[in-house]
Motif scaffolding. Sequence first.
Motif, short mmCIF file in Angstrom:
data_model
loop_
_atom_site.label_atom_id
_atom_site.label_comp_id
_atom_site.label_asym_id
_atom_site.label_seq_id
_atom_site.Cartn_x
_atom_site.Cartn_y
_atom_site.Cartn_z
N LEU A 145 16.27 -1.01 5.42
CA LEU A 145 17.28 -0.13 5.99
C LEU A 145 16.77 0.36 7.34
CD1 LEU A 145 20.03 1.07 5.24
CD2 LEU A 145 18.81 2.98 4.20
N VAL A 146 17.54 0.12 8.39
CA VAL A 146 17.11 0.41 9.75
C VAL A 146 16.72 1.88 9.91
CG1 VAL A 146 17.87 0.52 12.17
CG2 VAL A 146 18.41 -1.48 10.78
N ARG A 147 17.51 2.78 9.38
CA ARG A 147 17.20 4.20 9.58
C ARG A 147 15.89 4.61 8.92
NH1 ARG A 147 18.79 7.09 5.03
NH2 ARG A 147 20.42 6.09 3.80
N GLU A 148 15.50 3.95 7.81
CA GLU A 148 14.22 4.25 7.18
C GLU A 148 13.06 3.71 8.02
OE1 GLU A 148 15.67 4.34 2.51
OE2 GLU A 148 14.47 2.63 3.20
N VAL A 149 13.25 2.55 8.62
CA VAL A 149 12.21 1.98 9.48
C VAL A 149 12.08 2.84 10.75
CG1 VAL A 149 11.54 -0.04 10.84
CG2 VAL A 149 12.56 -0.34 8.57
N GLU A 150 13.20 3.28 11.30
CA GLU A 150 13.16 4.15 12.48
C GLU A 150 12.45 5.47 12.16
OE1 GLU A 150 17.15 2.81 14.95
OE2 GLU A 150 17.35 4.31 13.38
N GLU A 159 0.82 -1.22 0.00
CA GLU A 159 0.00 0.00 0.00
C GLU A 159 0.85 1.26 0.00
OE1 GLU A 159 -2.37 -0.53 3.52
OE2 GLU A 159 -3.66 -2.03 2.58
N GLU A 160 2.16 1.10 -0.05
CA GLU A 160 3.13 2.21 -0.02
C GLU A 160 2.99 3.05 1.24
OE1 GLU A 160 3.18 4.31 -3.74
OE2 GLU A 160 3.56 2.47 -4.87
N ALA A 161 2.67 2.38 2.36
CA ALA A 161 2.54 3.05 3.65
C ALA A 161 3.67 2.66 4.59
CB ALA A 161 1.20 2.70 4.28
N PHE A 162 4.66 1.94 4.08
CA PHE A 162 5.81 1.49 4.86
C PHE A 162 7.01 1.48 3.91
CE2 PHE A 162 8.49 -1.62 7.10
CZ PHE A 162 8.32 -1.21 8.41
N PRO A 163 8.20 1.74 4.42
CA PRO A 163 9.37 1.74 3.52
C PRO A 163 9.51 0.42 2.76
CG PRO A 163 9.98 2.51 5.71
CD PRO A 163 8.58 2.01 5.81
N LYS A 164 9.96 0.52 1.52
CA LYS A 164 10.19 -0.67 0.72
C LYS A 164 11.54 -1.28 1.10
CE LYS A 164 7.33 0.57 -3.16
NZ LYS A 164 7.22 0.62 -4.60
N PRO A 165 11.65 -2.60 1.01
CA PRO A 165 12.94 -3.22 1.30
C PRO A 165 13.96 -2.90 0.21
CG PRO A 165 11.39 -4.86 0.49
CD PRO A 165 10.62 -3.59 0.65
N ARG A 166 15.22 -3.05 0.58
CA ARG A 166 16.33 -2.80 -0.35
C ARG A 166 16.86 -4.14 -0.86
NH1 ARG A 166 18.42 2.56 -0.40
NH2 ARG A 166 17.01 3.79 0.88
N LEU A 167 17.29 -4.16 -2.10
CA LEU A 167 17.87 -5.36 -2.69
C LEU A 167 19.32 -5.48 -2.21
CD1 LEU A 167 17.29 -7.65 -4.69
CD2 LEU A 167 18.21 -6.18 -6.48
N LEU A 168 19.62 -6.56 -1.50
CA LEU A 168 20.98 -6.76 -0.98
C LEU A 168 21.82 -7.63 -1.91
CD1 LEU A 168 20.26 -7.39 2.81
CD2 LEU A 168 20.73 -5.23 1.64
N SER A 169 21.18 -8.56 -2.56
CA SER A 169 21.85 -9.41 -3.54
C SER A 169 20.79 -9.88 -4.53
CB SER A 169 22.54 -10.60 -2.85
OG SER A 169 21.58 -11.46 -2.26
N GLY A 170 21.13 -10.83 -5.36
CA GLY A 170 20.21 -11.28 -6.40
C GLY A 170 18.82 -11.65 -5.93
#
Length: 82
Positions: free
Chosen positions: A46-51, A29-40
């Motif tokens: 990202l902790v600071r985005e969640v905080e 719903e785009e109401a929470f930060p999206k996860p980052r791609l760490l590998s394939g």
Amino acid sequence: MIKPAYLELESVAAFVALSETTVQRLVREEAFPKPRLLSGRRVAWLVREVEAWAEERPVADLPPPKNTSCRKPRARQQAAPA
């Protein structure tokens, strides 16, 4: 101790006191930060985005709920008669 830069789904859900399903729904719903791609095939938040997301939550007027996460005490086993 080194603070982690990223949190996986299980950890991010525990960090913000939501279920994994709710975190995934909020991302869709785009109401929470999206996860980052760490590998394939690996993603994490990202902790600071969640905080930052947590800090932006409005202050509630509701009283805090009862502690629903505590376990019920185990039934005491009675010693067998001798």
